[in-house]
Structure formats: structure tokens, C-alpha cells
Design an enzyme around this catalytic site. Structure first.
Site, mmCIF file in Angstrom:
data_model
loop_
_atom_site.group_PDB
_atom_site.id
_atom_site.type_symbol
_atom_site.label_atom_id
_atom_site.label_comp_id
_atom_site.label_asym_id
_atom_site.label_seq_id
_atom_site.Cartn_x
_atom_site.Cartn_y
_atom_site.Cartn_z
ATOM 1 N N ASP A 113 3.969 -2.323 -3.297
ATOM 2 C CA ASP A 113 4.736 -2.657 -2.138
ATOM 3 C C ASP A 113 6.245 -2.773 -2.386
ATOM 4 O OD1 ASP A 113 2.464 -3.269 -0.561
ATOM 5 O OD2 ASP A 113 2.241 -5.223 -1.546
ATOM 6 N N ASP A 167 0.697 -0.639 5.370
ATOM 7 C CA ASP A 167 0.565 -1.751 5.717
ATOM 8 C C ASP A 167 1.034 -1.920 7.131
ATOM 9 O OD1 ASP A 167 -0.609 -2.851 3.318
ATOM 10 O OD2 ASP A 167 1.414 -3.770 2.621
#
Length: 168
Positions: free
Chosen positions: A112, A130
Site C-alpha cells: 500500500d 483497492d
């Protein structure tokens, strides 16, 4: 088959961006993009969204396989239907799901790197996969709302026509 191209583009952008972060930044390193509001931050997540169900690698792998099979099956089922919102949403979900699946399968964690701060609140750090999943789910919900509204409008128009015919 355009929807598989969209899924592949999401997957490609996701994997290239994660590779760039993993190979060029140390874990925890931050690069301000827009002051303290938007930062590129090297982070790893062993859970799902917002780090829920951390360290459940095999659970995510199995669930993702089932979801991907279901998405491909459903996309094949609706391929001849008109409309762009639903297949686009499913494509974004598919690309994102496969992107995070690859990370979990190969390393047991997801890279991330997109961090947004709203004053003292830091939104959970996320990635391109995401975004694909969230936007895709939003489009699927939008398609469902539009479909329900269209069906309700069709039902009320048919009912109105029946009432008009019965009165004549």
C-alpha cells in the site's frame, strides 16, 4: 471482451506502481505530494481493507479465487447485455482483486502506498487495486440503482397503460 482489457490495465497499473514503491522506497518512507494532505508512503498490509483480518493469508487466497471465478463467470453471462456500467464495475473489481491476490500469493502481504491525511485523521493507506475494487463496487451499486429505477418506471408505465386501456 473489452472488460477484460480494462481489468488487465488496472492489474498492470497496480503491479507496476507497487513494484516501484517496493523497489525504490524503504518501508515507512514517505514522500509528500501535496503537503501533509497526500503522501506516497511505503506500507505493507497483511489484512484486508483497513487491516481487518490480519495474517489470514490463505483465507484471502481462497476467497479471492472464488470471487475471481464468480466474476469471470458472471461477466461471461452478461457479455451480450447492453449497458456499460455493470461490466465496467466488474472489470475494475476483477483487476483489483487479482492485483492484491498476486501480492498475497507471492509475499503474504499487500503493498500500500497512497496516504491521505485530513487534519489529524489519516485515512488507511491503500493502493491502485483497492481503488479499482472500491470504484468497481460503486459502479455495480449504481447499476443496481439505475436498474431498479428503470424497472419501477417500466412497471408504473405498464400499470398506467393498463388503467388507460381499461377506462376506454
Amino acid at each position: 471482451m473489452w472488460y477484460y482489457i480494462i481489468a488487465f490495465i488496472v492489474l498492470l497499473i497496480d503491479q507496476v506502481s507497487k513494484w516501484m514503491i517496493a523497489t525504490n522506497l524503504q518501508l515507512g518512507e514517505k514522500i509528500p505530494v501535496i503537503g501533509n494532505f497526500f503522501l506516497i508512503t511505503s506500507h505493507r498490509n497483511t489484512g484486508a481493507a483497513f487491516s481487518i483480518l490480519e495474517n489470514q493469508r490463505w483465507f484471502f487466497i481462497v476467497i479471492t479465487i472464488v470471487v475471481v471465478i464468480g466474476l469471470v463467470w458472471y461477466m461471461q453471462k452478461i457479455r451480450h447485455q447492453s449497458g456499460i456500467i455493470l461490466p465496467l464495475g466488474l472489470s475494475l473489481i476483477l483487476g483489483g482483486a487479482i492485483g492484491n491476490f498476486i501480492d498475497r500469493l507471492l509475499t503474504g502481504e499487500v503493498v500500500d502506498f497512497l496516504q491521505f491525511n485530513f487534519g489529524s485523521y489519516t485515512f488507511p493507506i491503500f493502493n491502485v487495486a483497492d481503488m479499482g475494487i472500491c470504484i468497481g463496487v460503486g459502479l455495480v451499486l449504481l447499476d443496481a440503482l439505475v436498474t431498479v429505477k428503470r424497472e419501477n418506471h417500466s412497471d408504473s408505465s405498464a400499470e398506467h397503460n393498463d388503467n388507460t386501456t381499461n377506462q376506454a
